[in-house]
Design a protein around this motif. Structure first.
Motif, short mmCIF file in Angstrom:
data_model
loop_
_atom_site.label_atom_id
_atom_site.label_comp_id
_atom_site.label_asym_id
_atom_site.label_seq_id
_atom_site.Cartn_x
_atom_site.Cartn_y
_atom_site.Cartn_z
N GLY A 23 -2.58 -7.75 -1.01
CA GLY A 23 -2.21 -6.58 -1.80
C GLY A 23 -2.11 -6.92 -3.27
O GLY A 23 -2.39 -8.05 -3.69
N ILE A 24 -1.70 -5.92 -4.03
CA ILE A 24 -1.52 -6.13 -5.46
C ILE A 24 -0.40 -5.20 -5.92
O ILE A 24 -0.26 -4.10 -5.39
N GLU A 25 0.44 -5.68 -6.85
CA GLU A 25 1.44 -4.81 -7.46
C GLU A 25 0.87 -4.36 -8.80
O GLU A 25 0.76 -5.15 -9.74
N GLN A 26 0.49 -3.11 -8.84
CA GLN A 26 -0.17 -2.58 -10.03
C GLN A 26 0.85 -1.90 -10.93
O GLN A 26 1.57 -1.00 -10.51
N ASP A 27 0.92 -2.34 -12.18
CA ASP A 27 1.80 -1.67 -13.12
C ASP A 27 1.15 -0.35 -13.57
O ASP A 27 -0.07 -0.25 -13.64
N SER A 84 -10.77 -1.71 -8.98
CA SER A 84 -11.22 -1.21 -7.68
C SER A 84 -10.22 -1.62 -6.61
O SER A 84 -9.64 -2.71 -6.66
N LYS A 85 -10.05 -0.73 -5.61
CA LYS A 85 -9.13 -1.06 -4.51
C LYS A 85 -9.83 -1.89 -3.43
O LYS A 85 -9.18 -2.46 -2.55
N ASP A 130 -5.88 -4.74 0.81
CA ASP A 130 -5.40 -4.00 1.99
C ASP A 130 -4.38 -2.94 1.58
O ASP A 130 -4.19 -1.96 2.29
N PHE A 131 -3.69 -3.18 0.46
CA PHE A 131 -2.67 -2.21 0.03
C PHE A 131 -2.36 -2.39 -1.46
O PHE A 131 -2.62 -3.46 -2.03
N VAL A 132 -1.84 -1.33 -2.06
CA VAL A 132 -1.47 -1.36 -3.47
C VAL A 132 -0.04 -0.83 -3.62
O VAL A 132 0.29 0.25 -3.11
N GLU A 176 -4.49 7.76 -6.61
CA GLU A 176 -4.85 7.72 -5.18
C GLU A 176 -4.85 6.31 -4.61
O GLU A 176 -4.66 6.13 -3.41
N GLU A 177 -5.05 5.28 -5.44
CA GLU A 177 -5.09 3.92 -4.89
C GLU A 177 -3.70 3.41 -4.49
O GLU A 177 -3.59 2.43 -3.75
N VAL A 178 -2.65 4.06 -4.98
CA VAL A 178 -1.30 3.57 -4.69
C VAL A 178 -0.86 3.99 -3.28
O VAL A 178 -0.92 5.17 -2.92
N ASP A 179 -0.44 3.01 -2.48
CA ASP A 179 0.07 3.29 -1.13
C ASP A 179 1.59 3.32 -1.11
O ASP A 179 2.20 4.08 -0.38
N ILE A 180 2.17 2.40 -1.89
CA ILE A 180 3.62 2.16 -1.81
C ILE A 180 4.24 2.33 -3.20
O ILE A 180 3.74 1.76 -4.17
#
Ligand SMILES: [Zn+2]
Ligand SMILES: [Zn+2]
Length: 272
Positions: A76-80, A87-88, A92-94, A147-151
């Motif tokens: 995953g990645i923690e996106q600020d 690209s996602k 597996d998750f963002v 839309e790419e953010v899951d959490i």
């Protein structure tokens, strides 16, 4: 059931290698471990640049295969909110997180130190914390539309230094109205994390979000996931016992896990 989808390794500002963290996770009986290195942001010195991101992706994918019979590893990645991932596809998750506020093109971190938060509050908001909170929750709501953010990461991070409620009362109706508007705008498609990260670092005795916000999330039908946001393998399950008690106390009967590309509920009684 034990899992943690918010963890930092030596690829960003964590202390341990991913393999060391996997070893500890297996020892602690975890069935799922997700890595969420800080995605690149020009304002964040803890974030991974392009070359480091590529190395991180390769390393986690290799470990995913190596340990596939012992533990499920997710990349995953923690996106600020200040810098969206290009690209996602590799992930597996963002996790979407707000660490910075912006004014006139200048970005300042709300979670760097208590002094920095006070400086932002005085210099940008004339000491009006509710005004700062309004900007913060608007930014969380804006990121919640990506839309790419899951959490949704540490929903009320701006209260990192507010254990003593010296910035705002956790039950202030004006404050909670801002939170409620934010949650209403994001809706219930995303997962909200309960994050024990500030407990490990001694800033807070309770997880994000505060109990008063968990009550709002429960009323909205919000979906929760429990993570420790650890920067150190010994904190993989820091505060989980207390957090589980709190989540149950607020009336939630399940937590969500990532399984075969979907977020599915698992009875809270299965977690320990
Ligand atoms: Zn964060
Ligand atoms: Zn984090």
């Amino acid at each position: 059931m034990r899992l943690n989808m918010h963890t930092h390794s030596v690829y960003c500002d964590g202390k341990d290698t991913p393999e060391e963290m996997i070893g500890t996770a297996i020892q602690k009986g975890f069935s799922i471990l997700g890595f969420s290195g800080h995605g690149y942001s020009p304002y964040d010195t803890c974030s991974m640049n392009e070359a480091n991101t590529a190395r991180y992706i390769e390393a986690i994918n290799t470990l995913k295969e190596r340990y596939r019979n012992e533990i499920t590893i997710y990349l995953g990645i923690e996106q600020d909110s200040t810098c969206r991932i290009p690209s996602k596809d590799p992930y597996d998750f963002v996790i979407g997180s707000v660490h910075f506020l912006e004014k006139d093109g200048k970005y300042r971190p709300i979670d760097f130190s208590r002094d920095e938060l006070i400086a932002i509050l005085e210099e940008w908001y004339e000491g009006d914390f509710l005004h700062l909170a309004q900007d913060y929750y608007q930014e969380v709501a804006r990121q919640g539309q990506f839309e790419e953010v899951d959490i949704i990461g540490h929903l009320d991070l701006l209260t990192k230094y507010n254990e003593d409620e010296s910035f705002v009362s956790f039950s202030s109706p004006a404050y909670l109205k801002l939170v409620e508007a934010c949650i209403a705008s994001i809706g219930t498609d995303k997962i909200y994390e309960v994050n024990t990260g500030a407990i490990a670092r001694g800033y807070r005795r309770t997880p994000y979000p505060h109990r008063t916000i968990l009550d709002i999330l429960h009323a909205f039908g919000g979906k929760l996931m429990l993570n420790s946001d650890c920067h150190n393998r010994k904190d993989l399950d820091c505060g989980f016992e207390e957090a589980l008690r709190l989540i149950k106390d607020c009336g939630f009967d399940c937590l969500y896990i990532l399984k075969d590309g979907d977020y599915v509920p698992v009875s809270i009684d299965a977690f320990h």
